[in-house]
Design an enzyme around this catalytic site. Structure first.
Site, PDB file in Angstrom:
ATOM      1  N   SER A 261       0.842  -1.197   0.000  1.00  0.00           N
ATOM      2  CA  SER A 261       0.000   0.000   0.000  1.00  0.00           C
ATOM      3  C   SER A 261       0.872   1.240   0.000  1.00  0.00           C
ATOM      4  O   SER A 261       2.085   1.172   0.230  1.00  0.00           O
ATOM      5  CB  SER A 261      -0.918   0.036   1.240  1.00  0.00           C
ATOM      6  OG  SER A 261      -1.625  -1.160   1.402  1.00  0.00           O
ATOM      7  N   ASP A 337       8.863  -8.996  10.913  1.00  0.00           N
ATOM      8  CA  ASP A 337       8.974 -10.455  10.827  1.00  0.00           C
ATOM      9  C   ASP A 337       8.434 -11.063  12.114  1.00  0.00           C
ATOM     10  O   ASP A 337       9.093 -11.027  13.162  1.00  0.00           O
ATOM     11  CB  ASP A 337      10.426 -10.864  10.602  1.00  0.00           C
ATOM     12  CG  ASP A 337      10.558 -12.343  10.255  1.00  0.00           C
ATOM     13  OD1 ASP A 337       9.577 -13.087  10.431  1.00  0.00           O
ATOM     14  OD2 ASP A 337      11.638 -12.755   9.809  1.00  0.00           O
ATOM     15  N   ASP A 340       8.299 -17.559  12.100  1.00  0.00           N
ATOM     16  CA  ASP A 340       9.552 -18.308  11.918  1.00  0.00           C
ATOM     17  C   ASP A 340       9.249 -19.757  11.581  1.00  0.00           C
ATOM     18  O   ASP A 340       8.191 -20.303  11.936  1.00  0.00           O
ATOM     19  CB  ASP A 340      10.414 -18.258  13.182  1.00  0.00           C
ATOM     20  CG  ASP A 340      11.185 -16.947  13.320  1.00  0.00           C
ATOM     21  OD1 ASP A 340      11.131 -16.121  12.389  1.00  0.00           O
ATOM     22  OD2 ASP A 340      11.827 -16.749  14.370  1.00  0.00           O
TER      23      ASP A 340
END
Length: 848
Positions: A261, A337, A340
């Site tokens: 975006s 992040d 995992d």
């Protein structure tokens, strides 16, 4: 302008009748005692098809909004709750079975129940509002089930032929968790990075896949903002390939398309009004109908806390993006992040697994998936599929092979253990409700701080301030230089330090800026800190994330705003709308001069001898040189430029990455290769020459030769009458192929690197595609300014329409404005709403 007189009807919910002549449901057919608001609720529909809910309490406003969403989108809501529950294949068929497996692997239903329980325990008043929304949805469902309202598209006898079941209170929370998963998703990037490391290890070591094309880092807090130490050496030399590329599937399909975006805010010191502008356009998958639904809730006139307009994700109760009476806000995906993967080895009986030296028993469950027969009615199943799901309590879930987009041996020696911060109960619905209520930027930040998953770069403004703010749970993974960070490859399961034992990064390590001295803010999914500037994240103060947008859009936004500010003229709304239309290509600004330089050296450079006397190439390049570098739908040069860069990208990356990986990454994320091509051609990293061993000049002229041949074959000559809009279009994809929801592509300009974005996949297998479909674009575009009294005022365009009913005048009435990027006022003040009123319904209250 002629205007039809607005229709008004009263729905007396179980206790009365409907006025004659109204097209709304016949209450005489309704069962006794359906849910009702406490007092009358007005539902005013404007000429854009947007429902404005006026209520005497917050609860009644939510009730009315739930009813209105179900009135416009009931079958769409059914598909969304089934997508979260992993039962969509029961209605849509085998094509979505992988999605269902993913949903039940993540167990969004259970996660939704856990989120609901936390909200009930910690915020019972807000839980009551969400209950009111569910009651409003269920009123409409009761009307449909009883025959008082017609079945919506998709449920009719001529289609799937079924009646909806009432919504349970946890289902909106489950849909919200699904949406947060999409905004958190790094699975595909981790999988592809691992595949590159195992299948093409030398390429993985030489190619800095994290390095952006432009250094645009818009949100660095104190203590971040760049590389704090020299890059560590490689974590071991590249070894021989561990996986055979021949086993890589040619029909690679990502687990979930990534979202992107743009947003920005301009301070009042630069504007004609002396008050800010805040602008946003979220890029997500184009679906028919759109996954956003516009609504306005107002209880403030009667003393409540709500007066908010904007866009809700279908199946959820709050306004996620929009403005209220005090602030406007937009968001982009942050790409922190928060996921995992570990390569774990279960025991021979598949009863336990070793994690960090500890043996943990598996908790297993069988999930049975029913798949509808093609073209059949609901409940007619052609197949049942059973998938075993194994959870590792405290550590995550084992990804079943059925969910993986490529064979597991290409990724791991054992099984893939997956963890996500969203597995813990969270309160995203409460966060967005508090944003809806915020009266200033301080209150906005306090509300956004409730968010824990679905990390978003919020840009917000009130009449005085502009703000960029992020809050999310991001695991603290310790010293980045101590071990490979989890983006690089699937993590060593025996390293206890790789598990999330340190808590989360503190708030002061989140990206945020408020009222910066330059007087503007923006985000475009780029690395906020500059940690990836050198292509390495193991040498930074902490690890936040790795895979971001390549910087093209962010660079162009920053460049364009700086030009506006430097001009000295005060910026108006029209300039902000024009910026959202912008299709100037930063990649063309880089590559066209390099092409000109290559052709200028044909006579002098022996390496270019093969291209002497090629008048066709000279003519091709001359067209690009004279071009304004705007990817407009009505110009042919964008087609020629796209051919040049994609033939160049294939020449650079296909061999070192293997054809299979090139195809998979091209399918999953076309912008990736264009960013890397920019970096190779500009020698932005030390090993750039490895990927263009004959130099940039030879590479570009060889690609130009291929492009010229393709253009000539496709169109007859480079001088033929062709335009980008002839071969490129936005495609809103339907869950029901062959139905009234299907669309034809709509001609659009733009590209992967433009603000008005239109990413496309150039190759279909080994050849250029016959037509270039863009299926991830802006779902809406909005510009929010502020009136003299501080009230936000917005203009907007959005794709498709607010109704999912093909026979509704508001089913596809916005497509023309969306494709042409033209704007309409978003009514907010009561007088503006009533001036644009098209119809009105009153939900009669059931008490006092």
């Amino acid at each position: 302008m002629l205007r039809l007189a607005p229709r008004t009807c009263v729905l007396a919910l179980g206790i009365g009748s409907i006025l004659a002549g109204c097209t709304e449901p016949d209450a005489t057919k309704a069962p006794a005692g359906p849910p009702a608001p406490l007092a009358d609720v007005e539902l005013v529909v404007d000429e854009l098809g947007i429902t404005h809910v006026y209520a005497r309490s917050d609860a009644d406003a939510f009730f009315g909004a739930g009813y209105a969403m179900a009135r416009d989108r009931l079958f769409h809501m059914e598909l969304m709750r089934r997508r979260a529950a992993g039962t969509r294949a029961e209605l849509v068929g085998v094509k979505v079975l992988d999605d269902d497996v993913m949903a039940r692997t993540m167990n969004f239903t259970k996660l939704g129940e856990a989120d609901e329980a936390r909200v009930r325990a910690e915020r019972p008043e807000e839980a009551a509002l969400f209950d009111a929304w569910t009651a409003g949805v269920n009123l409409r469902i009761e009307e449909v089930r009883s025959g008082a309202a017609p079945r919506p598209f998709g449920m009719r006898e001529s289609e799937l032929d079924f009646l909806p079941e009432p919504w349970a209170s946890h289902e909106a929370f489950a849909v919200g968790k699904l949406l947060s998963f999409g905004m958190s998703n790094s699975l595909d990037r981790d999988i592809l990075a691992t595949a590159v490391a195992r299948m093409a290890p030398e390429t993985a070591e030489r190619l800095p896949v994290l390095m952006p094309a432009f250094d645009v880092f818009p949100g660095a807090p104190a203590g971040a903002g760049g590389n704090a130490a020299p890059a560590p050496g490689p974590f071991g030399p590249p070894g021989p390939p561990k996986a055979d590329a021949a086993a890589f599937p040619r029909d690679y399909e990502p687990i979930m398309r990534e979202t992107a975006s743009n947003n920005w805010a301009l301070a009042g010191k630069h504007t004609e009004s002396g008050r800010p502008y805040v602008c946003g356009d979220p890029h997500q998958s184009l679906t028919s109908p759109s996954r956003f639904w516009a609504v306005h809730m107002n209880s403030a006139e009667a003393g409540g806390t709500l007066d908010v307009v904007g866009f809700s994700f279908v199946g959820t109760p709050t306004v996620q993006l929009g403005h209220n009476a005090h602030i406007g806000w937009t968001a982009t995906t942050n790409f922190a992040d928060v996921m995992d993967l570990w390569d774990v080895a279960p025991d021979a009986a598949y009863e336990s697994v070793s994690v960090g030296g500890e043996t943990v028993p598996l908790v297993k469950r069988d999930e049975v998936f029913r798949v509808i027969a093609p073209g059949a009615k609901a409940g007619t199943f052609v197949d049942e599929v059973t998938v075993e799901i194994a959870e590792v309590p405290g550590y995550g879930v084992i990804l079943p092979d059925e969910m993986l987009p490529i064979p597991r041996p290409l990724l791991a020696d054992g099984r893939l253990l997956f963890n996500w911060t969203g597995f813990a109960p969270s309160m995203e619905a409460v966060a967005y409700l508090e944003i809806d209520r915020a009266k200033d930027i301080d209150a906005f930040e306090e509300a956004a701080s409730i968010l824990e998953v679905g990390a978003a770069n919020f840009v917000a403004a009130d009449a005085k301030e502009i703000d960029m703010f992020v809050h999310a749970r991001v695991p603290d993974r310790g010293d980045p230089s101590a071990r490979p960070m989890p983006w690089r490859s699937i993590t060593d399961p025996e390293d206890p330090a790789s598990y999330w034992t340190r808590g989360d990064l503190p708030a002061d390590r989140m990206p945020k800026r408020r009222d910066p001295p330059e007087g503007f803010l923006f985000t475009a999914n780029t690395d906020p800190f500059g940690f990836t500037q050198d292509g390495v994240v193991e040498n930074d103060p902490y690890y936040y994330g790795a895979f971001y947008a390549n910087g093209f859009r962010g660079y162009r936004i920053e460049q364009a705003i700086e030009e506006l500010v430097a001009s000295g003229a005060k910026v108006d709304r029209a300039a902000m709308e024009e910026l959202q239309r912008d299709v100037r290509s930063p990649l063309a600004d880089t590559i066209v001069p390099l092409l000109e330089e290559a052709l200028a050296n044909v006579e002098a450079d022996p390496a270019l001898a093969a291209y002497k006397g090629r008048a066709d190439l000279v003519a091709y390049a001359a067209k690009l040189s004279a071009w304004d570098r705007e990817m407009r739908a009505d110009r042919g040069e964008p087609v020629m430029f796209n051919a040049l860069v994609w033939f160049a990208a294939r020449r650079v990356f296909e061999k070192p990455m293997t054809s299979a990986l090139f195809g998979a990454i091209h399918e999953a994320s076309p912008p990736f290769f264009l960013g890397m091509l920019h970096n190779v051609l500009t020698n932005r990293f030390a090993d750039a020459s490895y990927f263009a061993p004959d130099g940039a000049r030879v590479l570009l002229l060889a690609a130009l030769d291929e492009a010229s041949a393709w253009i000539t074959t496709r169109f007859g000559s480079i001088d033929a009458d062709f335009e980008l809009g002839d071969v490129q279009g936005a495609l809103f994809q339907s869950d029901l192929p062959g139905s009234a929801w299907d669309t034809e592509p709509m001609a659009v300009g733009g590209a992967s690197d433009t603000i008005n974005v239109a990413p496309t996949r150039f190759f279909d297998g080994n050849e250029p595609a016959a037509y270039f479909e863009s299926t991830e674009m802006s779902l809406y575009r909005m510009v929010v300014g502020f009136a003299a009294d501080g009230t936000p005022e917005a203009t907007v365009n959005f794709g498709r329409g607010n109704s999912a009913e093909p026979d509704s005048p508001h089913y596809d009435d916005q497509d023309a404005a969306w494709t042409s990027v033209t704007y309409a006022p978003l009514p907010f003040r009561r007088a503006d709403v009533e001036a644009r009123e098209e119809s009105r319904v009153i939900l009669a209250g059931g008490g006092k």
